[in-house]
Write an enzyme that holds these catalytic residues in place. Structure first.
Site, short mmCIF file in Angstrom:
data_model
loop_
_atom_site.label_atom_id
_atom_site.label_comp_id
_atom_site.label_asym_id
_atom_site.label_seq_id
_atom_site.Cartn_x
_atom_site.Cartn_y
_atom_site.Cartn_z
N ASP A 160 -7.81 2.31 6.71
CA ASP A 160 -7.56 2.38 5.26
C ASP A 160 -6.87 1.11 4.77
O ASP A 160 -7.18 0.59 3.70
CB ASP A 160 -6.70 3.61 4.93
CG ASP A 160 -7.52 4.90 4.98
OD1 ASP A 160 -8.76 4.82 4.88
OD2 ASP A 160 -6.91 5.98 5.14
N ASP A 212 -1.29 -1.51 5.72
CA ASP A 212 -1.19 -0.96 7.07
C ASP A 212 -2.22 -1.60 8.00
O ASP A 212 -3.21 -2.19 7.57
CB ASP A 212 -1.40 0.56 7.05
CG ASP A 212 -0.26 1.29 6.35
OD1 ASP A 212 0.80 0.65 6.16
OD2 ASP A 212 -0.43 2.47 5.99
N ASP A 240 -4.26 0.01 9.88
CA ASP A 240 -5.33 0.95 10.20
C ASP A 240 -6.56 0.66 9.34
O ASP A 240 -6.62 -0.32 8.61
CB ASP A 240 -4.84 2.39 10.02
CG ASP A 240 -4.35 2.66 8.60
OD1 ASP A 240 -4.53 1.77 7.73
OD2 ASP A 240 -3.81 3.75 8.35
N GLU A 248 0.83 -1.20 0.00
CA GLU A 248 0.00 0.00 0.00
C GLU A 248 0.87 1.26 0.00
O GLU A 248 1.62 1.50 0.94
CB GLU A 248 -0.90 -0.02 1.25
CG GLU A 248 -1.63 1.27 1.52
CD GLU A 248 -2.26 1.30 2.91
OE1 GLU A 248 -2.78 2.35 3.29
OE2 GLU A 248 -2.22 0.28 3.62
#
Length: 816
Positions: free
Chosen positions: A519, A515, A517, A439
């Site tokens: 997103d 990641d 998180d 990403e």
């Protein structure tokens, strides 16, 4: 465990060993259930997650067969804290009278392979269990099993250990009810990978059974997570298809349904088209999910192709298609279920994944030909909408093929023309090559610098890729990130396995690295949707993985440590605080660190069990019951002693809140129990204090742990390190102190993104084969996967909202 018998050989003087070292003494004969324990995979498929859950299905299927025979209406499945399972029904109950073998029929069913009522077609006309091994196999693969039967006015029981009866079948009480209750605990020596049952995994299968057997009520109760789900659908297969399509926009409002009987075979089919691009057709035989299809599914597909082609032959849109309609066009957007009930079904293997009765194809095909033709004749408006959908599918297929050809001509997998995007590896053997899908450019840069250039390629994606759930092939190929991914992998794409050439896959290990998180989770979901819908064969072959980067970095002075999750962090903090420290008991005796660690493990286990048991009973009640020395299973048979216990408990709880308790008598088991209602700080608790709870493995373990923590060593404890010391009143307090001390002076970083790591850290924690942790993506339940992807990635909002609301409380570490 395994008995050896001498076999007949030509030279009786040499029957122990032949010259080559292989003689009759090497021949092992497995008797009784020994074969099941030696080769469990032959009976339940494997000893992993699928095989473990198969144990429950075997017992539940017996209850379902009773329902099909006209007996019973309720099945309860309860997952207990100690890892055991109870399956209970209100059917006729397994026979307990004497079998011609001299044993009770119950013992024969539970301990003898190929024994049961399903060989008699007059008892179970359409049973899924053919081999008579279900109950006995479950018993053989369980460290503990108990069966209770309510039948003919009596309650009977028998217990087993590793399949061997502990005592003969005995009567323990009187009753006016009927049914069978089976409790078993999978043997950890057999199921070494896991013995933890999944509520969600089971929900899918149990929901299927309720759809396939309209009117039956199935309840799943998880005592660990304090969850209960009930499945009851009066609409049968119609409700099934409507449920599968609940996240999709349907072409016609009501599913097409047929139910017919031919040659003692019941054929039930429900079909409904939607505006998606995926086919979701599931097949069953006698309630068994035939995941690999078989003759009945082949017959359904053949009938669909024939009837739709006849129906569409006069349509102008079809006439304008030079290539005509393909079977895939006809089934695009189709959700369907076919369920056949037949005598003597022939499956491939004990796990029954494929129906082999060749005659079924003809029966299904002829029945559907007739019924579907009649339906379209009576409902021309529905027929018109379906044909229009199929024509659109054919046009999209032709356009997609042209788009693919254009893409191949432009790029021809020439990745050298993509500077700054993919960093390819040097090795050209796909078996050695790994592709990390990363990403963003930041993490991509770190990954490119830290990788092993010989075998590891890196493809950074910019932003979120297209949601392919509702996208056509030409739209996908116009998306730069997806086009780049398709070119890199080299297999081509398509919703059908035949469109993907898996032999051309350039990397045999594809790792999604995003990641930690929100997103990152969204991007990961988009990528999983892409692979599931367009390259499912990559997942089926075991080539897709998800990277598991550490969640924490601990740093204190010269010590640095990466830690996977909260559990690993807590363990490390405790161990750090114990380094070079000494723990003394109340007699000033220094305890060995190994002993201290074991006691702290007991604290953690006790805290976990107490927390779970307190959800419905309150910590006040649980702690009181655990500490009561007279609370044993025997007290439930003594009215005066039990009533005294309840009175003392009421006085104790009244110090903290309100309590109401009523003592009742269980005539079926000749013992007492109490219904308890407690109000503490405005929160209500309602539970039953009975023999089963106190004799449960979890309560017994909680009592044992409590005694061990309070009595093994003299209290209080004393913690000493360097020149500081501290008096600690209990082992629970010691663990809390060590956690706080481990954090003191340390910098603990929680990673939200891979970009926060430099190339060396990313290599060391996430990419280095010798130290990394990868999660392999599998398709253990294709129906559940299809459903969840449609729900989360489709256009229909209400089902997605309901899913989020029902799972919101399970979310951990949600980033703002």
């Amino acid at each position: 465990m395994f008995k050896k018998h001498n076999m007949f050989v030509c030279d009786p003087k040499n029957n122990e060993k032949n010259d080559d070292g292989y003689g009759s003494s090497n021949i092992t004969v497995l008797e009784g259930l020994e074969a099941v324990r030696k080769r469990p995979g032959m009976y339940i498929g494997n000893t992993g997650t699928v095989g473990l859950h198969h144990l429950i299905y075997e017992v539940v299927d017996n209850s379902i067969d009773e329902f099909l025979a006209g007996h019973g209406s309720q099945i309860d499945i309860t997952l207990h804290l100690d890892g055991s399972v109870t399956v209970s029904d209100n059917a006729r109950g397994i026979p307990v009278d004497k079998h011609p073998s001299g044993k009770s029929a119950l013992e024969v069913v539970m301990t003898v392979l190929h024994a049961g009522g399903k060989f008699d077609n007059e008892i179970y006309k359409t049973s899924g269990g053919l081999h008579g091994v279900g109950a006995s196999v479950v018993n053989a693969l369980s460290s503990y099993c108990r069966v209770e039967v309510k039948k003919n006015g009596g309650v009977y029981e028998q217990e087993y250990k590793c399949g061997i009866p502990v005592f003969s079948v005995r009567k323990i009480g009187d009753t006016t009810h009927h049914g069978t209750t089976t409790t078993f605990k999978p043997d950890v020596t057999i199921f070494q990978e896991t013995t933890e049952f999944s509520f969600d995994f089971l929900s899918g299968r149990l929901r299927e059974l309720s759809f396939l057997n309209k009117g039956i009520c199935i309840r799943l109760i998880d005592e660990i997570k304090d969850k209960t789900q009930e499945f009851k659908y009066e609409g049968g297969l119609v409700s099934f298809v409507e449920y599968l399509n609940r996240s999709k926009v349907v072409i016609h409002p009501k599913p097409i349904y047929m139910n017919t009987e031919k040659e003692e075979t019941v054929i039930e089919i429900a079909l409904q088209w939607n505006d998606s691009y995926s086919e979701s057709v599931y097949s069953y035989a006698n309630n068994i999910n035939t995941a690999e299809g078989g003759a009945h599914l082949t017959g359904l597909r053949a009938a669909l192709t024939r009837v739709i082609n006849q129906l569409a032959s006069g349509d102008k849109g079809v006439q304008n298609l030079k290539e005509g309609l393909s079977p895939e066009d006809i089934r695009e957007g189709l959700t369907g279920v076919v369920h056949v009930k037949l005598r003597d079904p022939q499956f491939e293997g004990q796990t029954k994944n494929k129906l082999a009765n060749s005659r079924i194809r003809t029966l299904v095909e002829s029945s559907l030909n007739e019924k579907l033709s009649d339906y379209f004749h009576e409902h021309p408006d529905v027929a018109k909408k379906i044909v229009a959908k199929i024509v659109d599918a054919a046009r999209a297929r032709i356009a997609a093929r042209k788009a693919k050809e254009l893409t191949r001509r432009k790029s021809a997998l020439d990745l050298g023309g993509l500077p700054g995007k993919i960093a390819d590896c040097q090795d050209r053997d796909p078996a050695n090559c790994e592709l990390f899908i990363v990403e963003g450019d930041s993490a991509g840069g770190s990954a490119k610098q830290g990788r092993d250039r010989k075998t590891q390629a890196v493809l950074p994606l910019k932003g979120k890729i297209l949601n392919v759930e509702k996208a056509t092939t030409d739209k996908m190929l116009s998306n730069q990130e997806i086009r780049l991914l398709v070119q890199a992998l080299g297999t081509g794409i398509g919703r059908h396995d035949s469109e993907v050439d898996i032999a051309k896959l350039r990397y045999h290990k594809i790792v999604i690295m995003t990641d930690a998180d929100v997103d990152g989770a969204h991007i990961r979901t988009l990528l999983l949707t892409f692979f599931y819908r367009q390259m499912k064969e990559v997942i089926k072959r075991g080539h897709l993985y998800i990277a598991q980067p550490p969640l924490y970095k601990y740093k204190k002075q010269k010590t640095e440590r990466y830690l996977k999750d909260d559990s690993e962090l807590e363990k490390f903090l405790v161990e750090t605080a114990m380094q070079d420290a000494s723990i003394l008991d109340g007699n000033e005796k220094t305890l060995e660190m190994s002993v201290v660690k074991n006691m702290l493990i007991c604290v953690e286990r006790r805290n976990k069990i107490t927390s779970i048991l307190s959800r419905r009973r309150s910590s006040v009640a649980v702690n009181y019951l655990v500490s009561h020395a007279l609370l044993t299973p025997e007290i439930f048979y003594k009215k005066a002693d039990f009533e005294k216990l309840i009175s003392e408990m009421k006085l104790h709880v009244l110090k903290y809140g309100h309590i109401h308790a009523k003592v009742d008598f269980d005539s079926e088991h000749n013992r007492y129990h109490a219904i308890i209602d407690i109000q503490l700080a405005g929160k209500p608790y309602h539970f039953k204090l009975d023999f089963d709870f106190v004799s449960s493995t979890e309560f017994e373990e909680l009592k044992r742990l409590t005694v061990q923590l309070e009595s093994t060593f003299a209290l209080p404890l004393k913690y000493s390190h360097d020149k500081k010391s501290r008096v600690i009143t209990s082992w629970v307090e010691l663990r809390e102190f060590l956690l706080a001390d481990g954090r003191s002076g340390a910098y603990i970083q929680r990673y939200k993104g891979l970009g926060e790591m430099n190339s060396e850290q990313l290599w060391e924690t996430t990419m280095q084969p010798s130290s990394r942790q990868l999660l392999q993506v599998t398709i253990e339940d294709a129906m559940a996967a299809d459903d969840i992807f449609s729900m989360l990635m489709g256009d229909d909002v209400p089902p997605r909202k309901e899913f989020i609301e029902s799972n919101a409380l399970n979310v951990r570490n949600l980033d703002a």
